[in-house]
Scaffold this active site. Structure first.
Site, PDB file in Angstrom:
ATOM      1  N   LYS A 194      13.999  -2.158 -14.670  1.00 37.22           N
ATOM      2  CA  LYS A 194      15.076  -2.092 -13.680  1.00 37.22           C
ATOM      3  C   LYS A 194      15.591  -0.658 -13.636  1.00 37.22           C
ATOM      4  O   LYS A 194      16.082  -0.126 -14.631  1.00 37.22           O
ATOM      5  CB  LYS A 194      16.194  -3.053 -14.063  1.00 37.22           C
ATOM      6  CG  LYS A 194      17.359  -2.997 -13.097  1.00 37.22           C
ATOM      7  CD  LYS A 194      18.364  -4.108 -13.370  1.00 37.22           C
ATOM      8  CE  LYS A 194      19.551  -4.000 -12.449  1.00 37.22           C
ATOM      9  NZ  LYS A 194      20.503  -5.085 -12.660  1.00 37.22           N
ATOM     10  N   LYS A 247      12.101  -3.746 -10.365  1.00 34.63           N
ATOM     11  CA  LYS A 247      13.207  -3.724  -9.408  1.00 34.63           C
ATOM     12  C   LYS A 247      13.765  -2.316  -9.276  1.00 34.63           C
ATOM     13  O   LYS A 247      14.020  -1.697 -10.297  1.00 34.63           O
ATOM     14  CB  LYS A 247      14.272  -4.682  -9.933  1.00 34.63           C
ATOM     15  CG  LYS A 247      15.581  -4.645  -9.212  1.00 34.63           C
ATOM     16  CD  LYS A 247      16.565  -5.498  -9.960  1.00 34.63           C
ATOM     17  CE  LYS A 247      17.912  -5.367  -9.271  1.00 34.63           C
ATOM     18  NZ  LYS A 247      18.940  -6.121  -9.899  1.00 34.63           N
TER      19      LYS A 247
HETATM   20  C1  PBG Z   1      23.427  -6.948 -11.904  1.00 28.75           C
HETATM   21  C2  PBG Z   1      22.425  -7.063 -10.819  1.00 28.75           C
HETATM   22  C3  PBG Z   1      22.281  -6.139  -9.800  1.00 28.75           C
HETATM   23  C4  PBG Z   1      21.322  -6.657  -8.947  1.00 28.75           C
HETATM   24  C5  PBG Z   1      20.880  -7.874  -9.473  1.00 28.75           C
HETATM   25  N1  PBG Z   1      21.573  -8.108 -10.659  1.00 28.75           N
HETATM   26  C6  PBG Z   1      23.027  -4.898  -9.496  1.00 28.75           C
HETATM   27  C7  PBG Z   1      23.186  -3.843 -10.476  1.00 28.75           C
HETATM   28  O1  PBG Z   1      22.443  -3.717 -11.445  1.00 28.75           O
HETATM   29  O2  PBG Z   1      24.125  -3.066 -10.289  1.00 28.75           O
HETATM   30  C8  PBG Z   1      20.915  -5.971  -7.691  1.00 28.75           C
HETATM   31  C9  PBG Z   1      20.247  -6.782  -6.663  1.00 28.75           C
HETATM   32  C10 PBG Z   1      20.210  -6.205  -5.301  1.00 28.75           C
HETATM   33  O3  PBG Z   1      20.582  -5.036  -5.053  1.00 28.75           O
HETATM   34  O4  PBG Z   1      19.798  -6.955  -4.406  1.00 28.75           O
HETATM   35  N2  PBG Z   1      23.094  -7.190 -13.163  1.00 28.75           N
END
Ligand code: PBG
Length: 324
Positions: A194, A247
């Site tokens: 991520k 992601k």
């Molecule tokens: C938070 C989380 C995020 C997303 C999914 N879970 C945002 C972040 O890490 O700030 C983002 C998903 C998206 O942008 O569609 N744990």
């Protein structure tokens, strides 16, 4: 040599025969933003076409999704400001919005795969995925809470927990905790790679979960680093993850490809809120064709090697391919 590559593109039936990548409804995971109450919807200005809804209204969409052949939903709770605090205690409230919603969805749709996000940011007044103490996002103390959160979701009937927090060691600890409580059959879909991406903005608008101070760069991966991403992928596999998420998706197709080549686990790509909103907005303005770009974006993610895609287009795309 003079190669007539166009022979294979001569007519649609030949093009269909040699088509290498296809997307089916089996590949789609449908994200849902939940709010408390009944019969309420709220628009999310930075995500046109996506709404926060109460569960009763989501039931309609879930029903439709199942009829179209979608197998899985991933749930994100929108927590009101007065329930957020520095210890993110609402994350481990057994009667919180998420556990209760999991129970109700399970009862209504027992065959549906329910995935829950494990992280503290929706519940944390600091807006970070972990507890903040003296400007530091604490790792091990956060992991303890994430384990409790996972157990509560498991007790509520979730099928898969998806830790999205990027704390170290959480996959191992969550696996051990689930097993010790008899939840051997609950899978872990780890947000393994991520990135600290600028594409999560609309999601944070949806949840009102932007970090109050600083950014997420001390735990999410530097977008410049693919080797580090693969390291995270391989360690999460070693810690016991059942599936691995990369992601965002579109800007990270190289990472998806490499993850696919180096791991034997299913690879999940998350087409995040910013990717969705860019396409949707350009289409709304008439600059791009929505259906074509939606299809091409999902196709590129599958072609890179993703087995599954979490996408805000899930329902719309399922309707599109079912019609054709
Ligand atoms: C938070 C989380 C995020 C997303 C999914 N879970 C945002 C972040 O890490 O700030 C983002 C998903 C998206 O942008 O569609 N744990």
């Amino acid at each position: 040599m003079f190669v007539r590559g166009r022979r294979l593109r001569k007519k649609e039936s030949i093009r269909n025969l040699v088509e290498e990548t296809t997307i089916s409804v089996n590949d789609l995971i449908f994200p849902i933003f939940l709010i408390d109450g009944k019969n309420k919807t709220e628009d999310i200005p930075s995500m046109p076409g996506v709404q926060r809804k109460t569960l009763d209204l989501h039931f309609h969409d879930i029903n439709q999704a199942i009829k179209l052949g979608i197998n899985a939903v991933i749930l994100f709770p929108v927590i009101p400001k007065n329930k957020k605090n520095k210890k993110a205690t609402e994350a481990i409230n057994k009667n919180g919005l998420l556990p209760l919603s999991i129970k109700k969805i399970k009862k209504e749709f027992p065959e549906l795969v329910i995935i829950s996000d494990i992280a503290l940011d929706p519940f944390n007044s600091d807006g970070h995925d972990g507890l903040v103490y003296k400007n530091e996002v604490l790792n091990d103390k956060t992991v303890d809470i994430l384990c409790k959160q996972a157990i509560i979701h498991a007790q509520s009937g979730v099928d898969i927990v998806a830790p999205s927090d990027m704390m170290d060691g959480r996959v191992l600890k969550i696996r051990q905790k689930l097993d010790s409580k008899g939840f051997h059959d609950i899978s872990i879909m780890s947000y393994a790679a991520k990135f600290a991406s600028s594409l999560y903005g609309p999601f944070r608008d949806a949840l009102n979960s932007s970090p109050k101070k600083g950014d997420k760069k001390t735990y999410q991966i530097n977008p410049a680093n693919s080797r580090e991403a693969i390291k995270e992928i391989l360690y999460d596999e070693a810690e016991g993850a059942d599936m691995l998420i990369v992601k965002p998706a579109s800007f990270y197709l190289d990472v998806i490809k490499e993850a696919r080549d180096l791991s034997l686990l299913p690879i999940v790509a998350y087409q995040v809120s910013g990717e969705y909103s860019m396409i949707r907005t350009a289409a709304d303005k008439g600059y791009l064709d929505l259906n074509d770009v939606m299809h091409e974006s999902l196709l590129s993610i599958k072609r890179a090697g993703a087995d599954m895609i979490i996408t805000y287009f899930a329902l719309e795309y399922a309707k599109l391919i079912r019609k054709n």
